[in-house]
Scaffold this motif. Sequence first.
Motif, short mmCIF file in Angstrom:
data_model
loop_
_atom_site.label_atom_id
_atom_site.label_comp_id
_atom_site.label_asym_id
_atom_site.label_seq_id
_atom_site.Cartn_x
_atom_site.Cartn_y
_atom_site.Cartn_z
N ASP A 137 47.52 -145.42 -66.95
CA ASP A 137 49.11 -145.46 -67.45
C ASP A 137 49.19 -144.19 -68.61
N LEU A 138 48.26 -143.76 -69.33
CA LEU A 138 48.36 -142.69 -70.26
C LEU A 138 48.24 -141.20 -69.37
N ALA A 139 47.59 -141.30 -68.31
CA ALA A 139 47.25 -140.17 -67.53
C ALA A 139 48.75 -139.91 -66.78
N ALA A 140 49.78 -140.69 -66.44
CA ALA A 140 50.69 -140.84 -65.77
C ALA A 140 51.92 -140.58 -66.78
N ASP A 141 51.79 -140.67 -67.90
CA ASP A 141 52.83 -140.66 -68.91
C ASP A 141 52.98 -139.03 -69.30
N PRO A 142 54.16 -138.49 -69.10
CA PRO A 142 54.35 -136.97 -69.26
C PRO A 142 54.49 -136.75 -70.76
N SER A 143 54.64 -137.87 -71.56
CA SER A 143 54.53 -137.63 -72.94
C SER A 143 53.59 -137.51 -73.84
N VAL A 144 52.63 -137.98 -72.89
CA VAL A 144 51.14 -137.92 -73.57
C VAL A 144 50.32 -136.68 -73.18
N HIS A 145 49.99 -135.76 -73.92
CA HIS A 145 49.36 -134.56 -73.78
C HIS A 145 47.77 -134.56 -73.75
N GLY A 146 47.20 -135.28 -74.64
CA GLY A 146 45.69 -135.35 -74.73
C GLY A 146 45.27 -136.73 -74.57
N ILE A 147 44.21 -137.10 -73.81
CA ILE A 147 43.74 -138.46 -73.87
C ILE A 147 42.12 -138.33 -73.99
N LEU A 148 41.60 -139.29 -75.07
CA LEU A 148 40.29 -139.26 -75.60
C LEU A 148 39.93 -140.70 -75.29
N VAL A 149 39.01 -140.95 -74.62
CA VAL A 149 38.20 -142.26 -74.34
C VAL A 149 37.13 -142.29 -74.93
N GLN A 150 37.07 -143.10 -76.21
CA GLN A 150 36.03 -143.02 -77.14
C GLN A 150 34.61 -143.56 -76.77
N LEU A 151 33.55 -142.83 -76.58
CA LEU A 151 32.26 -143.51 -76.04
C LEU A 151 31.59 -143.70 -77.27
N PRO A 152 30.50 -144.87 -77.01
CA PRO A 152 30.31 -145.37 -75.84
C PRO A 152 31.08 -146.58 -75.52
N VAL A 153 31.41 -147.02 -74.42
CA VAL A 153 31.96 -148.28 -73.92
C VAL A 153 31.07 -149.27 -73.54
N PRO A 154 31.65 -150.51 -73.63
CA PRO A 154 30.53 -151.64 -73.52
C PRO A 154 29.55 -151.72 -72.27
N VAL A 155 28.78 -152.43 -72.29
CA VAL A 155 27.76 -152.47 -71.20
C VAL A 155 28.72 -153.19 -70.12
N GLY A 156 28.55 -152.67 -68.75
CA GLY A 156 29.33 -153.19 -67.70
C GLY A 156 30.63 -152.35 -67.44
N ILE A 157 31.05 -151.34 -68.34
CA ILE A 157 32.11 -150.60 -67.87
C ILE A 157 31.43 -149.14 -67.46
N ASP A 158 32.07 -148.88 -66.49
CA ASP A 158 31.54 -147.49 -65.83
C ASP A 158 32.46 -146.37 -66.40
N ALA A 159 31.74 -145.86 -67.52
CA ALA A 159 32.47 -144.63 -68.28
C ALA A 159 33.02 -143.73 -67.38
N GLU A 160 32.01 -143.16 -66.18
CA GLU A 160 32.30 -141.73 -65.42
C GLU A 160 33.30 -142.28 -64.47
N ALA A 161 33.72 -143.43 -64.10
CA ALA A 161 34.80 -143.82 -63.36
C ALA A 161 36.30 -143.74 -64.19
N VAL A 162 36.02 -144.21 -65.43
CA VAL A 162 37.10 -144.09 -66.41
C VAL A 162 37.60 -142.57 -66.53
N LEU A 163 36.59 -141.87 -67.06
CA LEU A 163 36.87 -140.26 -67.29
C LEU A 163 37.31 -139.79 -66.12
N ASP A 164 36.96 -140.11 -64.97
CA ASP A 164 37.58 -139.42 -63.61
C ASP A 164 39.08 -139.56 -63.42
N LEU A 165 39.55 -140.44 -64.39
CA LEU A 165 41.20 -140.79 -64.32
C LEU A 165 42.04 -139.85 -65.00
#
Length: 280
Positions: free
Chosen positions: A77-105
């Motif tokens: 949703d943030l990636a698609a929002d033209p009013s958002v210029h920068g996105i930061l996913v704070q790492l680490p994420v909990p066990v069970g979440i594929d961080a690379e798949a999230v960052l790829d978005l």
Amino acid sequence: MDGNLLRDEIVAAIRAEIDSLQNPEVCLATVLVGSDKPSQIYVRNKHRKAQEAGMVSRHVELGEDATQDEVEEAVGDLAADPSVHGILVQLPVPVGIDAEAVLDLIPPEKDVDGLTERSMGRLVRGRLGHVPCTPLGVMELLERYGIETSGKRAVVIGRSTLVGLPQVLLLGRKGCDATVTLAHSRTADLAGLCREADIIIAAAGMARLVTADFVSPGAAVVDVGISRTEAGIVGDVDFDSVQDIAGAITPMPGGTGPMTIGCLLKNTLAAARMMGSIAP
């Protein structure tokens, strides 16, 4: 080398630039998954400095039990929002979440943390993009405090894609022109190698690895590593033994950590330019 001072100079300069542009809405969005206390503190500090810089900040927080789909939906949703210029996913994420798949978005122009494979590829190829904030902060410190790099020998200890590898690229690229050696925990005679260096970047995540025995008189020493011990937060550099030998040294904390936030905000302003939201 005072990272707090330089970060505040960067924040003030960004604020002045945004004011001069009649205060366009430059937006940094963060995504925090789970309840990791240090991560919560880091995110709060980033938003506080973004607001001081005159930026708009948005925050999405998801619980420890968030699913992969929920995290990916939030980032998408943030990636698609033209009013958002920068996105930061704070790492680490909990066990069970594929961080690379999230960052790829995250689109490369919004990847203000410089963490995605596309951002790394742009750095390698010398194309316009965002450099990871911590290595960029190291370069800003070296420049601000007059540490000469051209023709100098630099040793980077640590080979992570977050710090070590991009740091080698930045120090060795045209215009910086250092001769760079990438070292790590299995490097033979690491202390001897470092004694030959004019610049040491310690980013191995090994508490007090770099002692006085590693440093030649007058060398610049930059401490990137963070370890949590019973005595508190310590870096990769044994500051007390090294400071009297080094020509310049960063403290821990108060050195590269604040600069990571300063460079995150610089990247966010650059992202707004890449997206055409403010004038180039």
